[in-house]
Design an enzyme around this catalytic site. Structure first.
Site, PDB file in Angstrom:
ATOM      1  N   VAL A  14     109.796 -25.533  22.950  1.00 39.46           N
ATOM      2  CA  VAL A  14     109.597 -24.141  23.395  1.00 39.46           C
ATOM      3  C   VAL A  14     108.438 -24.018  24.381  1.00 39.46           C
ATOM      4  CG1 VAL A  14     109.139 -21.795  22.570  1.00 39.46           C
ATOM      5  CG2 VAL A  14     110.341 -23.386  21.107  1.00 39.46           C
ATOM      6  N   MET A  15     107.264 -24.529  23.976  1.00 43.89           N
ATOM      7  CA  MET A  15     106.067 -24.338  24.791  1.00 43.89           C
ATOM      8  C   MET A  15     106.135 -25.159  26.078  1.00 43.89           C
ATOM      9  SD  MET A  15     104.246 -22.074  23.385  1.00 43.89           S
ATOM     10  CE  MET A  15     102.597 -22.153  24.035  1.00 43.89           C
ATOM     11  N   SER A 130      97.680 -20.121  24.335  1.00 44.89           N
ATOM     12  CA  SER A 130      98.172 -19.049  23.469  1.00 44.89           C
ATOM     13  C   SER A 130      99.078 -18.091  24.229  1.00 44.89           C
ATOM     14  CB  SER A 130      97.008 -18.241  22.896  1.00 44.89           C
ATOM     15  OG  SER A 130      97.511 -17.132  22.188  1.00 44.89           O
ATOM     16  N   LYS A 185      90.456 -22.068  20.281  1.00 44.53           N
ATOM     17  CA  LYS A 185      91.861 -21.709  20.019  1.00 44.53           C
ATOM     18  C   LYS A 185      92.096 -21.535  18.517  1.00 44.53           C
ATOM     19  CE  LYS A 185      96.339 -21.082  20.714  1.00 44.53           C
ATOM     20  NZ  LYS A 185      97.134 -21.456  19.630  1.00 44.53           N
ATOM     21  N   HIS A 188      90.756 -18.271  17.529  1.00 45.18           N
ATOM     22  CA  HIS A 188      91.718 -17.286  18.042  1.00 45.18           C
ATOM     23  C   HIS A 188      92.862 -17.115  17.045  1.00 45.18           C
ATOM     24  CE1 HIS A 188      95.707 -16.738  19.815  1.00 45.18           C
ATOM     25  NE2 HIS A 188      95.164 -15.923  20.686  1.00 45.18           N
ATOM     26  N   ASN A 189      93.416 -18.220  16.573  1.00 45.54           N
ATOM     27  CA  ASN A 189      94.541 -18.133  15.630  1.00 45.54           C
ATOM     28  C   ASN A 189      94.103 -17.514  14.308  1.00 45.54           C
ATOM     29  OD1 ASN A 189      95.820 -19.575  17.655  1.00 45.54           O
ATOM     30  ND2 ASN A 189      96.993 -20.805  16.227  1.00 45.54           N
ATOM     31  N   GLU A 192      93.969 -13.975  14.780  1.00 41.82           N
ATOM     32  CA  GLU A 192      95.370 -13.509  14.793  1.00 41.82           C
ATOM     33  C   GLU A 192      95.857 -13.282  13.343  1.00 41.82           C
ATOM     34  OE1 GLU A 192      97.921 -15.930  17.435  1.00 41.82           O
ATOM     35  OE2 GLU A 192      99.296 -16.058  15.743  1.00 41.82           O
ATOM     36  N   TYR A 193      95.557 -14.224  12.448  1.00 37.93           N
ATOM     37  CA  TYR A 193      95.920 -14.050  11.032  1.00 37.93           C
ATOM     38  C   TYR A 193      95.308 -12.750  10.504  1.00 37.93           C
ATOM     39  CZ  TYR A 193      97.533 -18.878   9.788  1.00 37.93           C
ATOM     40  OH  TYR A 193      98.209 -20.053   9.648  1.00 37.93           O
ATOM     41  N   TYR A 482      67.448 -28.188  -2.525  1.00 36.42           N
ATOM     42  CA  TYR A 482      68.112 -28.370  -1.229  1.00 36.42           C
ATOM     43  C   TYR A 482      69.351 -27.490  -1.227  1.00 36.42           C
ATOM     44  CZ  TYR A 482      71.079 -31.502  -3.982  1.00 36.42           C
ATOM     45  OH  TYR A 482      71.903 -32.004  -4.941  1.00 36.42           O
TER      46      TYR A 482
HETATM   47  P1  NBP Z   1     107.025 -28.263  18.281  1.00 38.69           P
HETATM   48  O1  NBP Z   1     105.719 -28.065  17.630  1.00 38.69           O
HETATM   49  O2  NBP Z   1     108.261 -27.908  17.554  1.00 38.69           O
HETATM   50  O3  NBP Z   1     107.126 -29.802  18.751  1.00 38.69           O
HETATM   51  C1  NBP Z   1     108.274 -30.270  19.409  1.00 38.69           C
HETATM   52  C2  NBP Z   1     107.948 -31.442  20.291  1.00 38.69           C
HETATM   53  O4  NBP Z   1     107.231 -32.430  19.558  1.00 38.69           O
HETATM   54  C3  NBP Z   1     109.214 -32.103  20.789  1.00 38.69           C
HETATM   55  O5  NBP Z   1     108.975 -32.591  22.083  1.00 38.69           O
HETATM   56  C4  NBP Z   1     109.408 -33.230  19.796  1.00 38.69           C
HETATM   57  O6  NBP Z   1     110.166 -34.303  20.286  1.00 38.69           O
HETATM   58  C5  NBP Z   1     107.966 -33.653  19.607  1.00 38.69           C
HETATM   59  N1  NBP Z   1     107.747 -34.429  18.400  1.00 38.69           N
HETATM   60  C6  NBP Z   1     107.878 -34.111  17.091  1.00 38.69           C
HETATM   61 BR1  NBP Z   1     108.491 -32.499  16.461  1.00 38.69          BR
HETATM   62  N2  NBP Z   1     107.558 -35.082  16.264  1.00 38.69           N
HETATM   63  C7  NBP Z   1     107.203 -36.101  17.051  1.00 38.69           C
HETATM   64  C8  NBP Z   1     106.763 -37.403  16.782  1.00 38.69           C
HETATM   65  N3  NBP Z   1     106.569 -37.839  15.548  1.00 38.69           N
HETATM   66  N4  NBP Z   1     106.495 -38.212  17.844  1.00 38.69           N
HETATM   67  C9  NBP Z   1     106.654 -37.758  19.097  1.00 38.69           C
HETATM   68  N5  NBP Z   1     107.072 -36.521  19.423  1.00 38.69           N
HETATM   69  C10 NBP Z   1     107.332 -35.701  18.408  1.00 38.69           C
HETATM   70  O7  NBP Z   1     107.080 -27.527  19.715  1.00 38.69           O
HETATM   71  P2  NBP Z   1     106.421 -26.209  20.248  1.00 38.69           P
HETATM   72  O8  NBP Z   1     106.669 -25.045  19.352  1.00 38.69           O
HETATM   73  O9  NBP Z   1     106.816 -26.129  21.683  1.00 38.69           O
HETATM   74  O10 NBP Z   1     104.846 -26.504  20.174  1.00 38.69           O
HETATM   75  C11 NBP Z   1     104.216 -27.561  20.895  1.00 38.69           C
HETATM   76  C12 NBP Z   1     102.728 -27.534  20.576  1.00 38.69           C
HETATM   77  O11 NBP Z   1     102.193 -26.277  21.009  1.00 38.69           O
HETATM   78  C13 NBP Z   1     102.423 -27.632  19.075  1.00 38.69           C
HETATM   79  O12 NBP Z   1     101.199 -28.299  18.893  1.00 38.69           O
HETATM   80  C14 NBP Z   1     102.290 -26.187  18.663  1.00 38.69           C
HETATM   81  O13 NBP Z   1     101.493 -26.027  17.512  1.00 38.69           O
HETATM   82  C15 NBP Z   1     101.615 -25.594  19.895  1.00 38.69           C
HETATM   83  N6  NBP Z   1     101.841 -24.170  20.093  1.00 38.69           N
HETATM   84  C16 NBP Z   1     103.027 -23.591  19.805  1.00 38.69           C
HETATM   85  C17 NBP Z   1     103.204 -22.221  20.022  1.00 38.69           C
HETATM   86  C18 NBP Z   1     104.524 -21.539  19.738  1.00 38.69           C
HETATM   87  O14 NBP Z   1     104.554 -20.302  19.834  1.00 38.69           O
HETATM   88  N7  NBP Z   1     105.586 -22.257  19.431  1.00 38.69           N
HETATM   89  C19 NBP Z   1     102.149 -21.469  20.566  1.00 38.69           C
HETATM   90  C20 NBP Z   1     100.954 -22.111  20.873  1.00 38.69           C
HETATM   91  C21 NBP Z   1     100.809 -23.454  20.641  1.00 38.69           C
HETATM   92  P3  NBP Z   1     111.754 -34.395  19.980  1.00 38.69           P
HETATM   93  O15 NBP Z   1     112.388 -33.430  20.929  1.00 38.69           O
HETATM   94  O16 NBP Z   1     112.077 -35.792  20.232  1.00 38.69           O
HETATM   95  O17 NBP Z   1     111.939 -33.968  18.537  1.00 38.69           O
END
Ligand code: NBP
Length: 484
Positions: A14-15, A130, A185, A188-189, A192-193, A482
């Site tokens: 997604v991101m 974010s 960040k 920030h989260n 948000e909670y 202490y």
């Molecule tokens: P996800 O958190 O669902 O992660 C999906 C990605 O991680 C895919 O590319 C997947 O590869 C890869 N992946 C996974 Br799952 N396990 C893996 C592993 N063991 N080794 C290598 N790659 C792996 O995606 P997201 O929601 O886009 O979030 C990405 C990051 O951004 C996360 O850290 C998330 O916490 C953060 N974030 C998310 C949001 C939100 O609103 N979603 C907002 C802000 C920050 P694959 O396709 O091969 O499974």
């Protein structure tokens, strides 16, 4: 000549997908790779078709397609996946190249990874991103930290894709060394909670005490969004209240009341405990999610433990106004506690955080964006050394103004058996914070009574410790004084 990319991104979920589309729309060429390689082709022939993307089928191919210094950004699941990719990328880098982690990594991991990557001769950035998928596509808030030498190489890309406030200032600036970006960040989260929890508590008071329908609540939240509480989370709550399921009934009523969480709120609470900061509102918000998740036990308890039946006989318009003040007051407490945590972390980790700029970075693009953040920026512009947000003239006046209504809401919730842990604990914090005297003298006496832990006296200089033989049976030996 083969085309080269300005930046490479690993993680087409997604991101990642939305962030690279944002980068491309600002004129950057982006090379993309994903662990499940089919997703690369799917993207290149799907949302990325006809655009300036380079699809890579291996890390080697991805890195080879990048202009130097190479910038490889990870947007993958936080945790081990980040470490694994770092190991895979490093053999293909040259000195000065940059690894960027844009996921929600724990700041302690980022501190470790920054040291590790720098020890190999490369640069590292851990950046908070974010705004969810819409923010990633149209302009997120970005909070980068890490190897400061890397900032000039990524600044233009980051600030081009970030959200902008009204005067065009990007919601992205350098935060500090190693894990500072991910720490900001994380807080920030946590905030948000807290914001979501207090809105949820207001919703329960409106629903269970005032007996309001979702449509009526929609109107209230819509109005609040034009006043002091103007914010993204109030805005989407108004939308949610108006949304109907296929049968025409409010969608919100069809959703099971158990909250999920991915850990950033818990990390914020843990950081507060580690640094000795009373971050009560966020802590209560995390615990409230845990309690909501104990659904089966709550259903059982609801059948056997009785409590007051909510009944309201007062002035509904007045209570709604009080509720707005309760949310406003609690929100001020939440940010005041969050900034208190920033100050402790800056000292502990030797970060030079710019508190006003952090508020500005959150002013647009992100989930906690609100008009209120402009007032925090002003407070730190007026006094960059401000020790606590509640000591700023504007916020002091606002909590004083909010407290009468806020107290009436807390009293009504407690009397009617409606749980409002965040709104009430925030008020208790305010009362504790403004108390010259707290009953910790008795607590120190108890500690000294049972464990010879000693105490300081009001009539002696600080730092001198005393012990009393309370029972006549103890000796003169005292426990080491202490604090942990
Ligand atoms: P996800 O958190 O669902 O992660 C999906 C990605 O991680 C895919 O590319 C997947 O590869 C890869 N992946 C996974 Br799952 N396990 C893996 C592993 N063991 N080794 C290598 N790659 C792996 O995606 P997201 O929601 O886009 O979030 C990405 C990051 O951004 C996360 O850290 C998330 O916490 C953060 N974030 C998310 C949001 C939100 O609103 N979603 C907002 C802000 C920050 P694959 O396709 O091969 O499974």
């Amino acid at each position: 000549m083969t085309k080269s990319a300005d930046i490479g991104l690993i993680g087409l979920a997604v991101m990642g997908e939305n962030l690279v589309l944002n980068m491309e729309s600002k004129g950057f060429t982006v090379a993309v790779y994903n662990r499940t390689v089919e997703k690369v082709d799917k993207f290149i022939h799907g949302r990325g078709a006809g655009k300036n993307f380079i699809g890579a089928h291996s890390i080697e191919e991805l890195v080879a397609s990048l202009e130097r210094p190479r910038k490889v950004m990870l947007l993958v699941k936080a945790g081990q996946a980040v470490d694994d990719f770092i190991e895979q990328i490093i053999p293909h880098l040259e000195p000065g190249d940059i690894i960027i982690d844009g996921g929600n990594s724990y700041f302690v991991d980022t501190i470790r990874r920054a040291k590790y990557v720098e020890s190999k001769g490369f640069l590292y950035i851990g950046t908070g991103v974010s705004g969810g998928e819409i923010g990633a596509l149209h302009g997120p808030s970005m909070m980068p930290g890490g190897s400061v030498e890397a900032w000039p190489a990524v600044k233009n890309i980051f600030q081009s894709i970030a959200a902008k406030v009204d005067d065009g200032t990007p919601c992205c600036d350098w935060v500090g060394s190693d894990g500072a970006g991910h720490f900001v960040k994380m807080v920030h989260n946590g905030i948000e909670y807290g914001d979501m929890q207090i809105i949820g508590e207001a919703y329960q008071v409106m629903r269970d005490l005032l007996g309001m329908s979702a449509d009526e609540m929609h109107e209230v939240f819509k109005k609040w969004n034009t006043e002091e509480l103007d914010s993204y989370l109030i805005e989407i709550t108004a939308d949610i209240m108006a949304y109907k399921d296929e049968d025409g009934k409010p969608m919100v009523d069809k959703i099971l009341d158990t909250a999920g969480q991915k850990g950033t709120g818990k990390w914020t609470g843990t950081a507060a405990l580690d640094l000795g900061i009373p971050l009560t509102l966020i802590g209560e918000s995390v615990f409230a999610r845990f309690l909501s998740a104990q659904k089966d036990m709550r259903v059982e308890a609801s059948k056997v433990i009785s409590g007051p039946k909510p009944t309201f006989t007062g002035d509904k318009v007045q209570l709604l106004d009080d509720l707005k003040m309760a949310l406003y007051g609690a929100k001020i407490i939440s940010y005041a506690q969050g900034y208190n945590l920033f100050m402790a972390a800056a000292k502990e980790y030797d970060w030079k955080l710019n508190y006003g700029d952090i508020a500005l970075m959150w002013r647009g693009g992100c989930i906690i964006r609100s008009a209120f953040l402009g007032d925090i920026k002003k407070a730190f512009d007026t006094n960059p050394e401000l020790p606590h947000l509640l000591l700023d003239g504007f916020f002091k006046q606002k909590v004083e103004g909010a407290q009468d209504g806020w107290r009436r809401v807390c009293a009504a919730a407690l009397i009617n058996g409606i749980p409002a842990p965040a709104l009430t604990s925030a008020l208790c914090y305010l009362d504790g914070f403004r108390s010259e005297w707290l009953p910790a003298n008795l607590l120190q006496a108890q500690r000294d009574y049972f464990g010879a832990h000693t105490y300081e006296r009001i009539d002696k200089p600080r730092g001198q410790f005393f012990h009393t033989n309370w029972t006549g049976e103890g000796g003169d030996t005292v426990s080491t004084a202490y604090n942990s």
